[in-house]
Design a protein around this motif. Structure first.
Motif, short mmCIF file in Angstrom:
data_model
loop_
_atom_site.label_atom_id
_atom_site.label_comp_id
_atom_site.label_asym_id
_atom_site.label_seq_id
_atom_site.Cartn_x
_atom_site.Cartn_y
_atom_site.Cartn_z
N LYS A 335 47.70 1.82 -7.41
CA LYS A 335 46.63 2.01 -6.29
C LYS A 335 45.55 1.31 -6.45
O LYS A 335 44.83 1.25 -7.62
N TYR A 336 45.02 0.23 -5.51
CA TYR A 336 43.78 -0.25 -5.68
C TYR A 336 42.59 0.71 -5.91
O TYR A 336 42.37 1.76 -5.38
N SER A 337 41.98 0.34 -6.96
CA SER A 337 40.70 1.14 -7.24
C SER A 337 39.49 0.23 -7.40
O SER A 337 39.43 -0.91 -8.16
N PRO A 338 38.42 0.36 -6.54
CA PRO A 338 37.44 -0.69 -6.61
C PRO A 338 36.45 -0.60 -8.02
O PRO A 338 36.38 0.55 -8.63
N ARG A 339 36.33 -1.86 -8.66
CA ARG A 339 35.52 -2.10 -9.86
C ARG A 339 34.13 -2.32 -9.43
O ARG A 339 34.03 -3.69 -9.00
N ARG A 340 33.18 -1.79 -9.90
CA ARG A 340 31.75 -2.17 -9.88
C ARG A 340 31.67 -3.61 -10.48
O ARG A 340 32.20 -3.85 -11.51
N GLY A 341 31.02 -4.76 -9.59
CA GLY A 341 30.89 -5.82 -10.40
C GLY A 341 32.02 -7.00 -9.85
O GLY A 341 32.08 -7.98 -10.31
N THR A 342 33.15 -6.37 -9.24
CA THR A 342 33.89 -7.30 -8.53
C THR A 342 34.00 -7.64 -7.23
O THR A 342 33.31 -6.67 -6.41
#
Length: 439
Positions: A335-342
């Protein structure tokens, strides 16, 4: 005079196969320097946590294990290495107990760094900008505890910058291991009884781009010539690497397992574009057709991400249809999980959690049906299995894998760890096949 107590060191590895390799390399450095390796749950003088940052969960688990180590021995030297340490050294150094943060470089001097940390009153942080690193850190290993296939790291870093991925920032630019070092490493592993090596890296398809006159295919051909090695398994590949010519040459290398893990991420061209993946579903399908035309019963496995920002019902349906059309033999669903800095973390139209959950469940179900369907074609036939260990659930059985990466359990009263035996495949059970060893 009493014996001087050996210092004890314990390791915990999160994340991918590359991290497993890095941990093994660090572990062997401690061994060579006279340290005793103990289990992570035990009391130790030094705890090394090789961290992961591919998802938020990776970060969280990394922090948990660091705290656990400190709790087990508040006097211990707690070391954080790896990707999370590389991208957020400040966050890590503030966790009580952490004495050394080393990221994805300087791992080959971990023993000296630990010894420095022992005499330092404040935590040491040797993480610097990984983007300036241009050489492969050559860490040799001799063995893996309890394994009969060895993970072999040949490449580090990634230049792709997919919009969802933090790894290029954690691992830095691509750097390849010198082919001669790779061959020497394979020979050592073969001498120590390994029959299969798994070639791994952060982006192995780009192997050799930073070296002169070599590429992944040439490296594989070189490894293929090493006597005593029986199987070469390839880590995750990009479809763009598998050109017509590459497939032709690979199909002639009989030690290369007929199992290709080709990263897909989405079966919708629109989604792939937002992800900044460098291929279309049409190109992907062509590669798979080409593989199947040249390698009988080839296993094609993949990774797919659901709930990428902006993924509509229509786009998700395209993925389902594409999955059926390709008929993968196994799918890893994320499942997509948002990564800080992307970039993708700031994209509009983030998909709500409940939808990600639904889509993930549906895709996993599809995948398990396809896996079963793929395994059916092997029933009633005999295949070589490299046995790895006694089954944890049923000790009367040994388990291992066929070249096609099908997990097989067979009853056996002797220890056949590390041996290849012909097995008649009889019946599918969950995600493996039960078989009988043929004399």
């Amino acid at each position: 005079m009493g014996m001087i107590q050996k210092k004890k060191v314990a390791f915990y590895t999160l994340g991918c196969k590359v991290n497993q390799y890095d941990t093994q390399a660090m572990l062997e450095q401690f061994k060579k320097n006279g340290y005793e390796i103990v289990d992570f749950d035990e009391y130790a003088d030094i705890y090394v946590i090789n961290t992961c940052t591919v998802t938020n969960l990776g970060d969280r688990k990394s922090r948990q294990m660091i705290r656990k180590a400190h709790k087990q021995n508040t006097e211990a030297i707690v070391v954080a290495a790896g990707c999370y340490a590389q991208t957020a050294p400040g966050e890590i150094i503030s966790i009580p107990g952490v004495k050394l943060v080393i990221g994805n470089k300087d791992r080959s001097s971990i023993v000296e760094l630990v010894e420095q940390a022992q005499s330092s009153s404040s935590p040491i942080n040797v993480v610097d900008n990984i983007m300036n690193t241009t050489s492969f850190e050559n860490m040799q290993i001799e063995k893996y505890e309890q394994h009969s296939r060895a993970v072999l790291k040949v490449q580090e870093g990634c230049n792709q910058f997919c919009t969802y991925c933090i790894i290029p920032y954690a691992r830095g630019p691509i750097r390849s291991r010198n082919p001669e070092d790779v061959y020497e490493q394979v020979k050592t592993l073969v001498d120590n009884g390994f029959k299969e090596v798994v070639l791994t890296g952060i982006h192995i398809a780009s192997y050799g781009k930073d070296l002169e006159h070599t590429d992944l295919l040439e490296l594989i051909e070189g490894i293929h010539n090493i006597d005593g090695l029986l199987r070469i398994r390839l880590g995750s590949l990009e479809p763009t690497f598998l050109t017509f010519e590459v497939i032709q040459r690979l199909s002639k290398l009989l030690k290369v397992c007929p199992h290709y893990h080709i990263s897909l991420q989405s079966g919708s061209d629109k989604t792939l574009k937002r992800m900044k993946r460098h291929y279309t579903t049409g190109q992907y399908a062509k590669v798979v057709d080409e593989l199947r035309g040249n390698i009988p019963d080839v296993a094609v496995t993949t990774d797919i991400m659901v709930g990428f920002p902006g993924e509509t019902e229509e786009e998700f349906k395209e993925t389902l249809d594409f999955v059926d059309r390709i008929a993968f033999s196994k799918i890893h669903v994320f499942k997509y999980s948002p990564r800080r800095g992307t970039p993708a973390a700031n994209f509009p139209d983030q998909v709500p959690a409940y939808l990600k959950e639904d889509r993930s469940r549906e895709l996993i179900y599809r995948g398990s049906k396809l896996e079963e369907h793929y395994m059916e074609r092997f029933l009633g036939k005999t295949y070589d299995v490299l046995f790895e260990q006694q089954s944890k659930d049923s000790p009367a059985f040994f388990e291992g894998y066929t070249g096609h990466y099908i997990k097989v359990l067979a009853p056996c009263s002797e220890n056949i760890h590390g041996e290849i035996r012909p097995v008649l495949l009889e019946q599918i059970q969950d995600e493996h096949i039960l078989g009988r060893i043929q004399k």
